[in-house]
Design an enzyme around this catalytic site. Sequence first.
Site, PDB file in Angstrom:
ATOM      1  N   TYR A 143     -22.461  -0.040  21.545  1.00 14.76           N
ATOM      2  CA  TYR A 143     -21.090  -0.050  21.337  1.00 14.76           C
ATOM      3  C   TYR A 143     -20.235  -1.098  22.612  1.00 14.76           C
ATOM      4  O   TYR A 143     -19.361  -1.593  22.307  1.00 14.76           O
ATOM      5  CB  TYR A 143     -20.238   1.028  21.395  1.00 14.76           C
ATOM      6  CG  TYR A 143     -20.121   1.754  19.954  1.00 14.76           C
ATOM      7  CD1 TYR A 143     -21.172   2.203  19.315  1.00 14.76           C
ATOM      8  CD2 TYR A 143     -18.829   2.011  19.629  1.00 14.76           C
ATOM      9  CE1 TYR A 143     -21.043   2.829  18.067  1.00 14.76           C
ATOM     10  CE2 TYR A 143     -18.751   2.353  18.092  1.00 14.76           C
ATOM     11  CZ  TYR A 143     -19.949   2.748  17.412  1.00 14.76           C
ATOM     12  OH  TYR A 143     -19.753   3.364  16.142  1.00 14.76           O
ATOM     13  N   LYS A 194     -34.734   6.695  18.905  1.00 14.87           N
ATOM     14  CA  LYS A 194     -35.917   6.099  18.110  1.00 14.87           C
ATOM     15  C   LYS A 194     -36.996   5.509  19.217  1.00 14.87           C
ATOM     16  O   LYS A 194     -37.034   4.600  19.501  1.00 14.87           O
ATOM     17  CB  LYS A 194     -35.449   4.813  17.152  1.00 14.87           C
ATOM     18  CG  LYS A 194     -34.739   5.373  15.987  1.00 14.87           C
ATOM     19  CD  LYS A 194     -35.548   5.722  14.976  1.00 14.87           C
ATOM     20  CE  LYS A 194     -36.556   4.679  14.295  1.00 14.87           C
ATOM     21  NZ  LYS A 194     -37.424   4.995  13.462  1.00 14.87           N
ATOM     22  N   ASP A 227     -33.982   9.093  12.474  1.00 13.45           N
ATOM     23  CA  ASP A 227     -34.284   8.971  11.169  1.00 13.45           C
ATOM     24  C   ASP A 227     -34.361  10.356  10.785  1.00 13.45           C
ATOM     25  O   ASP A 227     -34.111  10.809   9.562  1.00 13.45           O
ATOM     26  CB  ASP A 227     -35.208   7.891  10.761  1.00 13.45           C
ATOM     27  CG  ASP A 227     -36.484   7.941  11.374  1.00 13.45           C
ATOM     28  OD1 ASP A 227     -36.907   8.496  12.399  1.00 13.45           O
ATOM     29  OD2 ASP A 227     -37.290   7.036  10.758  1.00 13.45           O
ATOM     30  N   ASP A 251     -22.564   8.506  15.890  1.00 11.86           N
ATOM     31  CA  ASP A 251     -21.601   7.788  14.886  1.00 11.86           C
ATOM     32  C   ASP A 251     -21.934   8.147  13.502  1.00 11.86           C
ATOM     33  O   ASP A 251     -21.463   8.833  12.700  1.00 11.86           O
ATOM     34  CB  ASP A 251     -21.385   6.390  15.002  1.00 11.86           C
ATOM     35  CG  ASP A 251     -20.232   5.947  14.061  1.00 11.86           C
ATOM     36  OD1 ASP A 251     -19.078   6.609  13.895  1.00 11.86           O
ATOM     37  OD2 ASP A 251     -20.387   4.997  13.524  1.00 11.86           O
ATOM     38  N   ASP A 255     -21.006  11.614  10.848  1.00  7.83           N
ATOM     39  CA  ASP A 255     -20.569  11.190   9.451  1.00  7.83           C
ATOM     40  C   ASP A 255     -21.392  12.163   8.544  1.00  7.83           C
ATOM     41  O   ASP A 255     -20.834  12.632   7.401  1.00  7.83           O
ATOM     42  CB  ASP A 255     -20.406   9.929   8.963  1.00  7.83           C
ATOM     43  CG  ASP A 255     -19.250   9.250   9.140  1.00  7.83           C
ATOM     44  OD1 ASP A 255     -18.470   9.568  10.485  1.00  7.83           O
ATOM     45  OD2 ASP A 255     -18.823   8.437   8.544  1.00  7.83           O
TER      46      ASP A 255
HETATM   47  C1  IPM Z   1     -15.481   7.218  14.856  1.00  8.67           C
HETATM   48  C2  IPM Z   1     -15.085   5.941  14.261  1.00  8.67           C
HETATM   49  C3  IPM Z   1     -15.269   4.667  15.432  1.00  8.67           C
HETATM   50  C4  IPM Z   1     -16.534   4.568  15.942  1.00  8.67           C
HETATM   51  C5  IPM Z   1     -14.499   3.570  14.824  1.00  8.67           C
HETATM   52  C6  IPM Z   1     -13.231   3.582  14.289  1.00  8.67           C
HETATM   53  C7  IPM Z   1     -14.462   2.290  16.036  1.00  8.67           C
HETATM   54  O1  IPM Z   1     -15.959   5.532  13.198  1.00  8.67           O
HETATM   55  O2  IPM Z   1     -14.863   7.586  15.731  1.00  8.67           O
HETATM   56  O3  IPM Z   1     -16.607   7.649  14.642  1.00  8.67           O
HETATM   57  O4  IPM Z   1     -17.424   4.036  15.289  1.00  8.67           O
HETATM   58  O5  IPM Z   1     -16.788   5.185  16.790  1.00  8.67           O
HETATM   59 MN    MN Z   2     -17.558   7.157  12.933  1.00  6.13          MN
END
Ligand code: IPM
Ligand code: MN
Length: 371
Positions: A143, A194, A227, A251, A255
């Site tokens: 990032y 990884k 993975d 990240d 999710d």
């Molecule tokens: C998160 C989001 C952010 C990230 C974006 C909005 C920059 O997806 O907080 O998970 O990638 O960190």
């Molecule tokens: Mn995210």
Amino acid sequence: MPANKSVLVLPGDGIGPEVMEQVQRVMGWFEAKEAVSFAVDEELVGGACYDAHGVSITDETMDKAMNLDAVLFGAVGGPIWDDVPREHRPEAGLLRLRKDLDLFANLRPAIVMDAMVDASTLKPEVVKGLDIMILRELTSGVYFGEPRGEQTLEDGTTRVVDTQSYTEDEIVRVLRVGFELARKRNNKLHSAEKSNVMETGAYWRKIAGRVAAEEYPDVEFEHILADNCAMQLLRDPHQFDVIVTDNLFGDILSDEAAMMTGSLGMLPSASLGAEDPVTGARRAMYEPVHGSAPDISGQGKANPLAMLLSFAMMLRYSFDLGTEADMVEKAAQNVLNEGYRTGDIMQDGCTQVTTEEMGTKLLQELDRLSA
Ligand code: IPM
Ligand code: MN
């Protein structure tokens, strides 16, 4: 009443302001009960700030973020800012907050409440009772690594570069947070990378193994390839307690973990800086894992629970108000148990409510819990 807690509120874009409004009602409830008093400062961030000031966060707002007790963040971004230069994109404001406040430890708990078991796309027996924590490194890795961007090669063609980079200290400090969290939970930590492909992965594994052996021999510890971790999360998530990983894998894995709980609209997060050795205080920002959801914004459809649960994390981690945090979480659970659902988690036999109605139900539940 405990001293004033200073909070910078940054609603942001899309559904950010709608879900934040419900949390502000809850803050008002606590104040009315004289349980806590908040000194709230509200500012623009993201696309809303870009439209007003030409930047995604102003220096004055950064200054407040640095100096107030905690930041409560909604969401940023949306297609209308797609053509804005990258350094002014809505996301840039969020990344600057994370980086300049040095919020390296991002806690993303994924908890499946009983009422939500059937909202998950996974089988109930796989997710029932799930309570895991993804700990994402938040201020380094790909990032922020340099160099990045497009480069013109000698033959005139172009290549593009992102850089994954980690220092030893960056790995050690987030691993330590992981071990400390594990000690307070079920004493089990997985470190995901990884190492079979990436130099940074192999290095991460080496350092993680050292911290485990030298400092936390009492915590059950395992390395896992990222993975495989993604796959194991779907196969048998109960094998995990805390998973620590880098910025990008965190990240993605968070999710995935979020969706096991039924909806991204349910998942809160806390981003913490280092503890001050003298006062014990730490910089902190609290935000839902979901984004700004421009497709449903302004329609009263947004689920305010991730934002609300982020507020509960603020009470717990920044203000040491565990009882109040428990109450907020309990209120959310009860409202779900009573069958109230926003559209994203709607199920047969439940009552669909708007964002604001959900907020009202939460306040009623808080009244009941405090009676
Ligand atoms: C998160 C989001 C952010 C990230 C974006 C909005 C920059 O997806 O907080 O998970 O990638 O960190
Ligand atoms: Mn995210």
